[in-house]
Design an enzyme around this catalytic site. Structure first.
Site, PDB file in Angstrom:
ATOM      1  N   SER A   1       0.864  -1.190   0.000  1.00 50.80           N
ATOM      2  CA  SER A   1       0.000   0.000   0.000  1.00 50.80           C
ATOM      3  C   SER A   1       0.892   1.229   0.000  1.00 50.80           C
ATOM      4  O   SER A   1       2.079   1.149   0.363  1.00 50.80           O
ATOM      5  CB  SER A   1      -0.844  -0.010   1.283  1.00 50.80           C
ATOM      6  OG  SER A   1      -1.512   1.220   1.479  1.00 50.80           O
TER       7      SER A   1
ATOM      8  N   TYR B   1      -2.383  -1.256  10.385  1.00 49.44           N
ATOM      9  CA  TYR B   1      -2.309  -1.362   8.923  1.00 49.44           C
ATOM     10  C   TYR B   1      -0.962  -0.836   8.420  1.00 49.44           C
ATOM     11  O   TYR B   1      -0.299  -1.464   7.600  1.00 49.44           O
ATOM     12  CB  TYR B   1      -3.467  -0.570   8.314  1.00 49.44           C
ATOM     13  CG  TYR B   1      -3.661  -0.749   6.826  1.00 49.44           C
ATOM     14  CD1 TYR B   1      -4.415  -1.816   6.343  1.00 49.44           C
ATOM     15  CD2 TYR B   1      -3.115   0.145   5.911  1.00 49.44           C
ATOM     16  CE1 TYR B   1      -4.619  -1.986   4.974  1.00 49.44           C
ATOM     17  CE2 TYR B   1      -3.304  -0.018   4.545  1.00 49.44           C
ATOM     18  CZ  TYR B   1      -4.063  -1.077   4.081  1.00 49.44           C
ATOM     19  OH  TYR B   1      -4.247  -1.239   2.724  1.00 49.44           O
TER      20      TYR B   1
HETATM   21  P1  NAD Z   1     -11.610  -5.994  -0.211  1.00 51.64           P
HETATM   22  O1  NAD Z   1     -12.215  -5.867   1.145  1.00 51.64           O
HETATM   23  O2  NAD Z   1     -12.424  -5.648  -1.400  1.00 51.64           O
HETATM   24  O3  NAD Z   1     -11.049  -7.474  -0.433  1.00 51.64           O
HETATM   25  C1  NAD Z   1     -10.385  -8.166   0.576  1.00 51.64           C
HETATM   26  C2  NAD Z   1     -10.370  -9.634   0.226  1.00 51.64           C
HETATM   27  O4  NAD Z   1      -9.720 -10.343   1.307  1.00 51.64           O
HETATM   28  C3  NAD Z   1     -11.767 -10.260   0.100  1.00 51.64           C
HETATM   29  O5  NAD Z   1     -11.754 -11.239  -0.915  1.00 51.64           O
HETATM   30  C4  NAD Z   1     -11.982 -10.912   1.464  1.00 51.64           C
HETATM   31  O6  NAD Z   1     -12.922 -11.972   1.440  1.00 51.64           O
HETATM   32  C5  NAD Z   1     -10.574 -11.422   1.730  1.00 51.64           C
HETATM   33  N1  NAD Z   1     -10.330 -11.729   3.134  1.00 51.64           N
HETATM   34  C6  NAD Z   1     -10.633 -10.992   4.227  1.00 51.64           C
HETATM   35  N2  NAD Z   1     -10.273 -11.655   5.348  1.00 51.64           N
HETATM   36  C7  NAD Z   1      -9.705 -12.829   4.934  1.00 51.64           C
HETATM   37  C8  NAD Z   1      -9.136 -13.940   5.611  1.00 51.64           C
HETATM   38  N3  NAD Z   1      -9.053 -13.981   6.947  1.00 51.64           N
HETATM   39  N4  NAD Z   1      -8.674 -14.978   4.866  1.00 51.64           N
HETATM   40  C9  NAD Z   1      -8.754 -14.950   3.509  1.00 51.64           C
HETATM   41  N5  NAD Z   1      -9.274 -13.929   2.815  1.00 51.64           N
HETATM   42  C10 NAD Z   1      -9.734 -12.882   3.527  1.00 51.64           C
HETATM   43  O7  NAD Z   1     -10.266  -5.122  -0.133  1.00 51.64           O
HETATM   44  P2  NAD Z   1      -9.298  -4.545  -1.259  1.00 51.64           P
HETATM   45  O8  NAD Z   1      -9.387  -3.077  -1.195  1.00 51.64           O
HETATM   46  O9  NAD Z   1      -9.502  -5.224  -2.565  1.00 51.64           O
HETATM   47  O10 NAD Z   1      -7.902  -4.933  -0.621  1.00 51.64           O
HETATM   48  C11 NAD Z   1      -7.035  -5.910  -1.152  1.00 51.64           C
HETATM   49  C12 NAD Z   1      -5.618  -5.607  -0.705  1.00 51.64           C
HETATM   50  O11 NAD Z   1      -5.212  -4.344  -1.245  1.00 51.64           O
HETATM   51  C13 NAD Z   1      -5.446  -5.492   0.807  1.00 51.64           C
HETATM   52  O12 NAD Z   1      -4.231  -6.079   1.210  1.00 51.64           O
HETATM   53  C14 NAD Z   1      -5.417  -4.002   1.032  1.00 51.64           C
HETATM   54  O13 NAD Z   1      -4.719  -3.661   2.198  1.00 51.64           O
HETATM   55  C15 NAD Z   1      -4.691  -3.547  -0.211  1.00 51.64           C
HETATM   56  N6  NAD Z   1      -4.872  -2.128  -0.536  1.00 51.64           N
HETATM   57  C16 NAD Z   1      -6.119  -1.634  -0.777  1.00 51.64           C
HETATM   58  C17 NAD Z   1      -6.243  -0.286  -1.086  1.00 51.64           C
HETATM   59  C18 NAD Z   1      -7.571   0.344  -1.384  1.00 51.64           C
HETATM   60  O14 NAD Z   1      -7.622   1.588  -1.495  1.00 51.64           O
HETATM   61  N7  NAD Z   1      -8.646  -0.403  -1.543  1.00 51.64           N
HETATM   62  C19 NAD Z   1      -5.112   0.533  -1.141  1.00 51.64           C
HETATM   63  C20 NAD Z   1      -3.869  -0.014  -0.875  1.00 51.64           C
HETATM   64  C21 NAD Z   1      -3.766  -1.364  -0.586  1.00 51.64           C
END
Ligand code: NAD
Length: 260
Positions: A142, A155
């Site tokens: 991130s 985080y």
């Molecule tokens: P999201 O909530 O849409 O997806 C998260 C996924 O992780 C889902 O499929 C969920 O079912 C799964 N998950 C949650 N707990 C779990 C567990 N215990 N075991 C297995 N799977 C599990 O979130 P996202 O925004 O797509 O985030 C994905 C990654 O990207 C994360 O690591 C997040 O930190 C990172 N990220 C997101 C953003 C953003 O702005 N959305 C920015 C930077 C980084």
């Protein structure tokens, strides 16, 4: 470009993980998806991958906040696919609070999933990748892996940890065909961020779209969200031969967030 390769994407029933799974499948990779959600919706996504891209797609449900389960998940995925070439450590969760108010249970849960699962998944995948002399480990860190924000102690600590782990993985495997890099997205409008937008709207008494704009204004100079599909493209690049000498790096797709 990735025809015949086998890819495992954690947390891919939603958001960024799902878009990365689809982007890898679009290049011909077989995929294992993982994560929580409605069983019928997950099956629809899985079947869609097979139908749209003519690849094999499996769903392996596992709670990756548990170390042994994460290692077993990778082994199960290897059995289903017949091998593992690409591991995308993507699953992640969020919680916001001041350090002194941060529930210990939320700290533990975020460190377990956002950081320790990357360690366990990587440890399970590496022997397979080293044996075949080819592998790509792509960690979804991130902008918060590079800089901090208030209220996100767990985080930010976990994502900085992922960036460090990415470098160690790269060094330990330099020259053996296995690379490891971290993608550092800025704001992406997924369910994870939608919750934060709604919380901000409620707190400030403004509507959701105004809150989304304010969130971008605060951090992301482009004032545009990064899309999950753009992150899929970045993952495809890191899995490609063009990125064979790229290892131990962070790749920012953050609309300028970390440039200032
Ligand atoms: P999201 O909530 O849409 O997806 C998260 C996924 O992780 C889902 O499929 C969920 O079912 C799964 N998950 C949650 N707990 C779990 C567990 N215990 N075991 C297995 N799977 C599990 O979130 P996202 O925004 O797509 O985030 C994905 C990654 O990207 C994360 O690591 C997040 O930190 C990172 N990220 C997101 C953003 C953003 O702005 N959305 C920015 C930077 C980084």
């Amino acid at each position: 470009m990735l025809k015949g390769k086998n890819a495992v994407v954690t947390g891919s029933t939603s958001g960024i993980g799902l878009a990365i799974a689809r982007a890898l499948a679009a290049e011909g990779a077989n995929v294992v998806i993982n994560g929580f959600g409605d069983a019928a919706a997950i099956e629809k996504e899985r079947a869609g991958l097979e139908h749209d891209f003519k690849v094999r797609a499996y769903y392996v449900g596992a709670d990756l906040s548990k170390g042994p389960e994460t290692r077993a998940f990778v082994e199960d995925a290897v059995k289903e696919l017949g091998g593992i070439d690409i591991l995308v450590n993507n699953a992640g969760i969020q919680h916001t609070d001041l350090i002194e108010d941060f529930p210990v249970e939320r700290w533990d849960a975020i460190i377990a999933l956002n950081l320790s699962a990357v360690f366990h998944g990587t440890a399970a995948a590496l022997p397979h990748m080293k044996k075949q002399g080819w592998g790509r480990i792509i960690n979804i860190a991130s902008a918060h892996g590079l800089v901090a924000s208030s209220f996100k102690c767990a985080y930010v600590a976990a994502k900085h940890g992922v960036v460090g782990l990415t470098k160690v993985t790269a060094l330990e495997n330099a020259g053996n065909g296995v690379t490891c890099n971290a993608i550092c997205p800025g704001w992406v409008r997924t369910p994870l961020v939608e919750k934060q937008i709604q919380a901000m709207a409620k707190e400030k008494g403004i509507d959701v779209e105004a809150a989304a704009k304010e969130m971008l204004f605060e951090k992301q100079p482009s004032l545009q969200f990064v899309t999950p599909e753009q992150l899929g493209g970045a993952a495809v690049f890191l899995a490609s031969d063009a990125a064979a000498q790229m290892t131990g790096t962070t790749m920012s797709l953050d609309g300028g967030w970390t440039a200032r």
